[in-house]
Design a protein around this motif. Structure first.
Motif, PDB file in Angstrom:
ATOM      1  N   LYS A  34       0.012   3.813   7.377  1.00  0.00           N
ATOM      2  CA  LYS A  34       0.606   2.519   7.075  1.00  0.00           C
ATOM      3  C   LYS A  34       2.103   2.511   7.378  1.00  0.00           C
ATOM      4  CE  LYS A  34      -2.740  -0.100   5.963  1.00  0.00           C
ATOM      5  NZ  LYS A  34      -2.992  -1.303   6.759  1.00  0.00           N
TER       6      LYS A  34
ATOM      7  N   LYS B 200      -1.229   6.635   3.628  1.00  0.00           N
ATOM      8  CA  LYS B 200       0.177   6.237   3.466  1.00  0.00           C
ATOM      9  C   LYS B 200       0.953   6.469   4.758  1.00  0.00           C
ATOM     10  CE  LYS B 200       4.309   7.622   0.816  1.00  0.00           C
ATOM     11  NZ  LYS B 200       4.911   8.629   1.687  1.00  0.00           N
TER      12      LYS B 200
ATOM     13  N   GLU C 231       0.831  -1.205   0.000  1.00  0.00           N
ATOM     14  CA  GLU C 231       0.000   0.000   0.000  1.00  0.00           C
ATOM     15  C   GLU C 231       0.870   1.263   0.000  1.00  0.00           C
ATOM     16  OE1 GLU C 231      -3.947   0.123   0.687  1.00  0.00           O
ATOM     17  OE2 GLU C 231      -3.217  -1.298  -0.800  1.00  0.00           O
TER      18      GLU C 231
END
Length: 514
Positions: free
Chosen positions: A304, A301, A187
């Motif tokens: 993560k 982002k 991701e």
């Protein structure tokens, strides 16, 4: 629980052979006697039914007035200090506490710690957990070191279990860790590879729009540029008319600058790779469709990346927890071993205290048999009871309950704190004289901390009662009466010698009462 009795009054209507009964109870030992079939067990069942115990039959109306135990609390019900528990029987049996409807199970759960029922059909009370709690209660009341040790053990054990749970969760997650890391990395890299910028899409859309019109713009510029060939002629007209032509000159200069800027833009657009613009817009659209917006994609982002950082710390946390648990397990075993030693010493004291009762009851000596198991909140001990070489399961229901009474009598708290109500189911039926005396002594001792209700078939227990209730039957109707001192002697004599007691029976009854 205070110094007053717990159950103060019983009132009932229409119970099998009873039309109406009203009794006020005293503290201590309350004994019910009377001829067989008169209704003693039926009357006792009314008391039991009022506290949610399963019994045969119930009265059309039954009210029990009692003093609320100090520890009794309820979030669901408003409880007064003087409680009324009522049962009504029509199509079905309904229960009420202080006028509030309550289920049978909720009622039984509420009073289970305070109203104990020893039945010949019940062989509970010798479970390991119950026996350990009994031994611990003895130690807690007189051994400060044991009290402190047990408190420390329980606190550390709860912390140990919490840390063990955390480690188990880490190990569970560990199986999924590679997959989680792979997914999070994918991701992050996907968003990073596109590297979107806030506001970038709007600029690209503007360029796309301009690209779509570039040919038209160039054609329009080419045609419109002819205006400049007439500029000198227009200025000459202004001069001949002797008028100010500055406004026209300024407009033409501005037009020339705008055309030049547009020509430069057209040249720049010629250099733009249309495919790259469209591909870039497609990438940004993909992110928007997945995450909602470019801003949300960038925020995802970042989250993560933090998640990946956290995964890197898991192995370190696991190692620290394993070290802590290994060390703490050893410490807990040491404390549990000390608790066990104290319990086993106390168990020997209890065995000696029980010996006299059991001998009189014609039962072999009782032994507590300890074994060590896995650590629990109670320690490492598991315990069972042996009578001679046999387990308690081999006893009859009557013998079992007499052993249980002996244990209860031996472990009365030193401070004689009130323990509640104890209801006994024909505890002295079919026993010898010596056994009857031992049972009477045990129950009389228990009545110092319990309000005891017992049906008796023997003179010894009946003579020790603080309150004596006789149940009789005339025809199909039963009646109850609280006896005075004179009538008590007569009833005890009847128990000894039958319906027509002898002078000797009367004298023995007087002696027992004295």
């Amino acid at each position: 629980m205070g110094c007053r009795e717990l159950i103060e009054r019983l009132y009932l209507r229409d119970l099998v052979t009873f039309d109406e009964v009203e009794l006020e109870f005293e503290n201590g030992l309350v004994v019910l006697t009377g001829p067989s079939g008169a209704g003693k067990s039926v009357l006792m069942s009314a008391i039991l039914s009022s506290f949610g115990y399963s019994t045969q039959g119930a009265a059309a109306l039954c009210e029990v007035n009692l003093l609320k135990p100090e520890q009794l609390q309820s979030d669901a019900f408003e409880l007064e200090n003087d409680l009324t528990v009522k049962t009504l029987k029509k199509e079905k049996l309904r229960y009420f506490i202080d006028g509030q409807n309550i289920s049978k199970k909720a009622l039984n759960d509420m009073f289970l710690p305070y109203v104990k029922y020893l039945s010949v059909r019940d062989k509970g009370g010798f479970e390991s957990e119950t026996l350990l709690e009994m031994i611990d209660d003895q130690l807690l009341s007189k051994n400060k070191t044991f009290k402190q040790l047990r408190k420390e053990y329980r606190k550390r054990y709860r912390n140990y279990k919490e840390k063990a749970s955390q480690l188990a969760k880490i190990k569970e997650d560990e199986a999924k860790l590679a997959e989680l890391i792979e997914y999070a990395t994918y991701e992050v890299e996907k968003i990073a590879s596109i590297n979107p910028q806030v506001g970038e899409e709007e600029e690209l859309l503007k360029i796309k729009q301009q690209l779509s019109r570039i040919d038209k713009i160039k054609d329009a510029l080419s045609s419109a540029s002819e205006i400049f060939s007439l500029e000198a002629n227009v200025e000459e007209v202004y001069r001949l008319l002797d008028k100010d032509g500055s406004i026209f000159s300024d407009a033409m200069n501005q037009l020339r600058a705008d055309f030049e800027e547009t020509e430069n833009l057209a040249d720049e657009l010629e250099e733009v790779n249309v495919e790259e613009v469209l591909d870039r817009l497609a990438d940004l659209t993909t992110l928007k469709n997945r995450y909602g917006s470019i801003e949300e994609a960038l925020a995802y982002k970042e989250s993560k990346e933090k998640e990946l950082s956290g995964y890197q710390n898991i192995e370190q946390d696991k190692s620290m927890l394993e070290s802590f648990l290994a060390l703490e397990f050893s410490e807990l075993q040491i404390i549990a071993s000390k608790l066990s030693q104290s319990r086993q010493k106390e168990a020997k004291i209890l065995e000696r205290s029980l010996a006299e009762y059991l001998t009189t009851l014609k039962l072999p000596a009782l032994t507590f048999v300890f074994s060590s198991g896995t650590l629990t909140e109670g320690g490492m001990d598991s315990v069972e009871v042996m009578l001679g070489s046999s387990k308690t399961a081999t006893l009859s229901g009557g013998e079992f309950n007499r052993v249980r009474l002996a244990l209860m009598a031996t472990t009365i708290p030193e401070d004689k704190s009130k323990q509640g109500v104890l209801i006994l189911d024909e505890i002295d039926a079919n026993v010898s004289g010596d056994e009857s005396i031992a049972i009477a002594e045990m129950i009389h001792k228990l009545s110092s901390v319990y309000q005891v209700f017992a049906i008796s078939h023997q003179p010894h227990l009946t003579a020790k009662a603080g309150q004596h209730v006789v149940v009789t039957k005339a025809g199909q109707k039963s009646q109850v009466e609280v006896l005075n001192d004179v009538s008590r002697v007569s009833e005890i004599a009847r128990i000894i010698a039958g319906e027509n007691p002898t002078d000797e029976a009367l004298e023995f009854a007087k002696k027992l009462r004295a």
